[in-house]
Structure formats: structure tokens, C-alpha cells
Design a protein around this motif. Structure first.
Motif, PDB file in Angstrom:
ATOM      1  N   HIS A   1       0.821  -1.212   0.000  1.00 59.41           N
ATOM      2  CA  HIS A   1       0.000   0.000   0.000  1.00 59.41           C
ATOM      3  C   HIS A   1       0.856   1.264   0.000  1.00 59.41           C
ATOM      4  O   HIS A   1       0.697   2.148   0.820  1.00 59.41           O
TER       5      HIS A   1
ATOM      6  N   CYS B   1      -3.109   4.592  -4.081  1.00 61.04           N
ATOM      7  CA  CYS B   1      -2.458   3.486  -3.389  1.00 61.04           C
ATOM      8  C   CYS B   1      -2.145   2.369  -4.377  1.00 61.04           C
ATOM      9  O   CYS B   1      -3.015   1.961  -5.161  1.00 61.04           O
TER      10      CYS B   1
ATOM     11  N   ARG C   1      -3.018   1.618   4.835  1.00 63.78           N
ATOM     12  CA  ARG C   1      -1.696   2.190   5.101  1.00 63.78           C
ATOM     13  C   ARG C   1      -1.711   3.060   6.362  1.00 63.78           C
ATOM     14  O   ARG C   1      -0.737   3.088   7.111  1.00 63.78           O
TER      15      ARG C   1
ATOM     16  N   TRP D   1      -3.985   7.827  -1.564  1.00 65.46           N
ATOM     17  CA  TRP D   1      -2.958   7.475  -0.578  1.00 65.46           C
ATOM     18  C   TRP D   1      -2.763   8.619   0.401  1.00 65.46           C
ATOM     19  O   TRP D   1      -2.758   9.770  -0.013  1.00 65.46           O
ATOM     20  N   PRO D   2      -2.605   8.381   1.683  1.00 70.57           N
ATOM     21  CA  PRO D   2      -2.574   7.074   2.333  1.00 70.57           C
ATOM     22  C   PRO D   2      -3.982   6.504   2.516  1.00 70.57           C
ATOM     23  O   PRO D   2      -4.875   7.187   3.012  1.00 70.57           O
ATOM     24  N   CYS D   3      -4.132   5.271   2.119  1.00 67.78           N
ATOM     25  CA  CYS D   3      -5.413   4.583   2.209  1.00 67.78           C
ATOM     26  C   CYS D   3      -5.643   4.121   3.658  1.00 67.78           C
ATOM     27  O   CYS D   3      -4.732   4.185   4.480  1.00 67.78           O
TER      28      CYS D   3
END
Length: 96
Positions: free
Chosen positions: A4, A13, A25, A20-22
Motif C-alpha cells: 500500500h 495506493c 496504510r 494514498w494514504p489509504c
């Protein structure tokens, strides 16, 4: 190692294609930096700088929430409602 990671310059991601950040993560980063919240903020701040260069059309507030805003969110325990008089000493608060 996580799958990720960020896919730049679109900042999605690599593991789930979410921004991102998911969520995955974020959980990983919280665990990894559990005892070093300032280091986490510095790490993500460097990514925030890169993201602002890659996505100049995105409002700064949106990017800040995305990269840093979630780092201070914590699940705080509920306050102790049984003891509302904080000025009393522990011995005077006890029933006799």
C-alpha cells in the motif's frame, strides 16, 4: 513490506487504488509509529510537500487533512463521570 505505497504523481495506493494514504496504510503507519507520533508527522509532511507539487490544483486544506489531519485522531477513553470534583484529594473523595 506493504503493498500500500503511493503511486506518484497521482497519489493513489498501489495496493487498493484508493487515495494514498489509504485506510490500510494509515493503520500500518499508526502501528509502525505508535511510539513516535512526531516522526510520523514529519514523515507524512515530506509526502505532503511532494503531493502539493504533483497536484497544485488540489486545495491545501484537502491535502493537509489527507496526509496529516488523521494523525492526531485518537480514540480517547471517556472521562470518568463518577468523579467530577478534581480539586478534592483521593482520600476526601472516598465515602466514609
Amino acid at each position: 513490506m506493504t503493498t500500500h505505497g503511493p503511486v506518484m504523481p497521482v497519489w493513489s495506493c498501489g495496493g487498493c487504488d484508493l487515495p494514498w494514504p489509504c485506510p490500510t496504510r494509515k493503520r500500518e503507519l499508526r502501528a509502525e509509529y505508535a511510539d513516535a507520533p512526531v516522526s510520523l508527522a514529519l514523515y507524512l509532511g515530506s509526502y505532503l510537500v511532494q503531493a502539493t507539487e504533483d497536484m497544485p490544483w488540489t486545495p491545501a486544506g484537502v491535502l493537509h487533512r489527507r496526509f496529516l489531519g488523521w494523525t492526531r485522531e485518537t480514540a480517547l477513553p471517556p472521562p470518568d463521570v463518577r468523579n467530577t470534583d478534581s480539586s478534592a484529594s483521593p482520600t476526601t473523595r472516598r465515602k466514609r
